[in-house]
Design a protein around this motif. Structure first.
Motif, PDB file in Angstrom:
ATOM      1  N   TYR A  61       4.522   6.829   2.334  1.00  0.00           N
ATOM      2  CA  TYR A  61       5.097   5.876   3.163  1.00  0.00           C
ATOM      3  C   TYR A  61       4.618   4.641   2.343  1.00  0.00           C
ATOM      4  O   TYR A  61       3.593   4.584   1.687  1.00  0.00           O
ATOM      5  CB  TYR A  61       4.216   5.598   4.617  1.00  0.00           C
ATOM      6  N   LEU A  62       5.321   3.534   2.285  1.00  0.00           N
ATOM      7  CA  LEU A  62       5.193   2.269   1.768  1.00  0.00           C
ATOM      8  C   LEU A  62       4.589   1.364   2.822  1.00  0.00           C
ATOM      9  O   LEU A  62       5.182   1.080   3.796  1.00  0.00           O
ATOM     10  CB  LEU A  62       6.493   1.769   0.969  1.00  0.00           C
ATOM     11  N   GLY A  63       3.469   0.573   2.631  1.00  0.00           N
ATOM     12  CA  GLY A  63       2.960  -0.411   3.530  1.00  0.00           C
ATOM     13  C   GLY A  63       3.024  -2.024   3.056  1.00  0.00           C
ATOM     14  O   GLY A  63       2.797  -2.131   2.011  1.00  0.00           O
ATOM     15  N   ARG A  64       3.534  -2.773   4.035  1.00  0.00           N
ATOM     16  CA  ARG A  64       3.653  -4.030   3.599  1.00  0.00           C
ATOM     17  C   ARG A  64       2.732  -4.929   4.697  1.00  0.00           C
ATOM     18  O   ARG A  64       2.920  -4.743   5.929  1.00  0.00           O
ATOM     19  CB  ARG A  64       4.956  -4.682   3.628  1.00  0.00           C
ATOM     20  N   PRO A  65       2.006  -5.841   4.500  1.00  0.00           N
ATOM     21  CA  PRO A  65       1.500  -6.762   5.616  1.00  0.00           C
ATOM     22  C   PRO A  65       2.519  -7.385   6.341  1.00  0.00           C
ATOM     23  O   PRO A  65       3.685  -7.822   5.886  1.00  0.00           O
ATOM     24  CB  PRO A  65       0.569  -7.718   4.821  1.00  0.00           C
ATOM     25  N   SER A  66       2.418  -7.345   7.640  1.00  0.00           N
ATOM     26  CA  SER A  66       3.502  -7.874   8.611  1.00  0.00           C
ATOM     27  C   SER A  66       2.350  -8.834   9.640  1.00  0.00           C
ATOM     28  O   SER A  66       1.284  -8.593   9.597  1.00  0.00           O
ATOM     29  CB  SER A  66       4.225  -6.900   9.067  1.00  0.00           C
ATOM     30  N   ILE A  76       2.933   6.452 -13.526  1.00  0.00           N
ATOM     31  CA  ILE A  76       3.549   6.857 -12.396  1.00  0.00           C
ATOM     32  C   ILE A  76       4.503   6.230 -11.856  1.00  0.00           C
ATOM     33  O   ILE A  76       4.416   5.011 -11.181  1.00  0.00           O
ATOM     34  CB  ILE A  76       2.487   7.414 -11.350  1.00  0.00           C
ATOM     35  N   PRO A  77       5.774   6.528 -11.932  1.00  0.00           N
ATOM     36  CA  PRO A  77       6.821   5.596 -11.175  1.00  0.00           C
ATOM     37  C   PRO A  77       6.818   5.857  -9.605  1.00  0.00           C
ATOM     38  O   PRO A  77       6.984   6.906  -9.159  1.00  0.00           O
ATOM     39  CB  PRO A  77       8.175   6.100 -11.786  1.00  0.00           C
ATOM     40  N   VAL A  78       6.835   4.656  -9.079  1.00  0.00           N
ATOM     41  CA  VAL A  78       6.849   4.694  -7.700  1.00  0.00           C
ATOM     42  C   VAL A  78       7.752   3.524  -6.947  1.00  0.00           C
ATOM     43  O   VAL A  78       7.756   2.361  -7.652  1.00  0.00           O
ATOM     44  CB  VAL A  78       5.420   4.552  -6.948  1.00  0.00           C
ATOM     45  N   PRO A  79       8.489   3.671  -6.032  1.00  0.00           N
ATOM     46  CA  PRO A  79       9.080   2.660  -5.414  1.00  0.00           C
ATOM     47  C   PRO A  79       7.992   1.571  -5.061  1.00  0.00           C
ATOM     48  O   PRO A  79       7.006   1.634  -4.626  1.00  0.00           O
ATOM     49  CB  PRO A  79       9.742   3.354  -3.954  1.00  0.00           C
ATOM     50  N   ALA A  80       8.683   0.232  -5.138  1.00  0.00           N
ATOM     51  CA  ALA A  80       7.871  -0.915  -4.648  1.00  0.00           C
ATOM     52  C   ALA A  80       8.892  -1.875  -4.020  1.00  0.00           C
ATOM     53  O   ALA A  80      10.144  -1.874  -4.326  1.00  0.00           O
ATOM     54  CB  ALA A  80       7.345  -1.410  -5.712  1.00  0.00           C
ATOM     55  N   ALA A 101       0.797  -1.099  -0.012  1.00  0.00           N
ATOM     56  CA  ALA A 101       0.078  -0.047  -0.034  1.00  0.00           C
ATOM     57  C   ALA A 101       0.872   1.275   0.006  1.00  0.00           C
ATOM     58  O   ALA A 101       1.883   1.181   0.406  1.00  0.00           O
ATOM     59  CB  ALA A 101      -1.020   0.025   1.369  1.00  0.00           C
ATOM     60  N   TYR A 102       0.399   2.293  -0.393  1.00  0.00           N
ATOM     61  CA  TYR A 102       0.863   3.511  -0.388  1.00  0.00           C
ATOM     62  C   TYR A 102       0.145   4.642   0.275  1.00  0.00           C
ATOM     63  O   TYR A 102      -1.077   4.459   0.221  1.00  0.00           O
ATOM     64  CB  TYR A 102       1.282   4.318  -1.826  1.00  0.00           C
ATOM     65  N   ALA A 103       0.896   5.477   1.363  1.00  0.00           N
ATOM     66  CA  ALA A 103      -0.057   6.201   2.086  1.00  0.00           C
ATOM     67  C   ALA A 103       0.596   7.788   1.911  1.00  0.00           C
ATOM     68  O   ALA A 103       1.833   7.583   1.963  1.00  0.00           O
ATOM     69  CB  ALA A 103      -0.020   5.822   3.769  1.00  0.00           C
ATOM     70  N   ALA A 131      12.468  -1.640  -5.409  1.00  0.00           N
ATOM     71  CA  ALA A 131      12.705  -1.502  -7.039  1.00  0.00           C
ATOM     72  C   ALA A 131      11.852  -0.232  -7.249  1.00  0.00           C
ATOM     73  O   ALA A 131      10.864   0.140  -6.624  1.00  0.00           O
ATOM     74  CB  ALA A 131      12.421  -2.495  -7.721  1.00  0.00           C
ATOM     75  N   GLN A 132      12.196   0.314  -8.348  1.00  0.00           N
ATOM     76  CA  GLN A 132      11.389   1.466  -9.025  1.00  0.00           C
ATOM     77  C   GLN A 132      10.542   0.748  -9.917  1.00  0.00           C
ATOM     78  O   GLN A 132      10.710   0.066 -10.819  1.00  0.00           O
ATOM     79  CB  GLN A 132      12.195   2.649  -9.614  1.00  0.00           C
TER      80      GLN A 132
END
Length: 114
Positions: free
Chosen positions: A59-64, A96-100, A48-50, A107-108
């Protein structure tokens, strides 16, 4: 009855994983006691992106384990704001380039929101 409940939960997870979901929610970031109101765009259950519009931070969100883990995305607030604008139909769709995070490595990536 228990199996029916489990199947309902799994079906809802599958549905969520197939869509991009927008939400405004209070998110507690690492090291903070109180949550901040963030605009969040979930890309299924993977990430997710916030955007914190007050401080213009992304912010970049990842499940944990049982919750989403949020990490700062320095210098990406403008791109995340663009993603939100396209999703909310305030901008025409475009790449739209976003970090992932792919396989644990950032990565971009270029994404187009529907």
């Amino acid at each position: 009855e228990r199996m029916h409940f489990v199947m309902t939960v799994l079906n809802r997870c599958i549905q969520f994983n197939r869509v991009i979901t927008y939400s405004e929610e209070a998110v507690t970031l690492g090291g903070e006691k109180e949550g901040r109101l963030l605009r969040v765009l979930y890309w299924g259950v993977a990430q997710a992106y916030a955007l914190d519009t007050a401080s213009h931070k992304a912010y970049l969100g990842r499940p944990s384990a049982g919750a989403w883990r949020w990490e700062p995305l320095p210098d990406s607030a403008d791109q995340v704001a663009e993603l939100l604008a396209v999703h909310n139909e305030k901008s025409d769709p475009h790449h739209i380039p976003v970090p992932a995070l792919i396989g644990g490595n950032r990565a971009q990536a270029e994404r187009t929101t529907p």
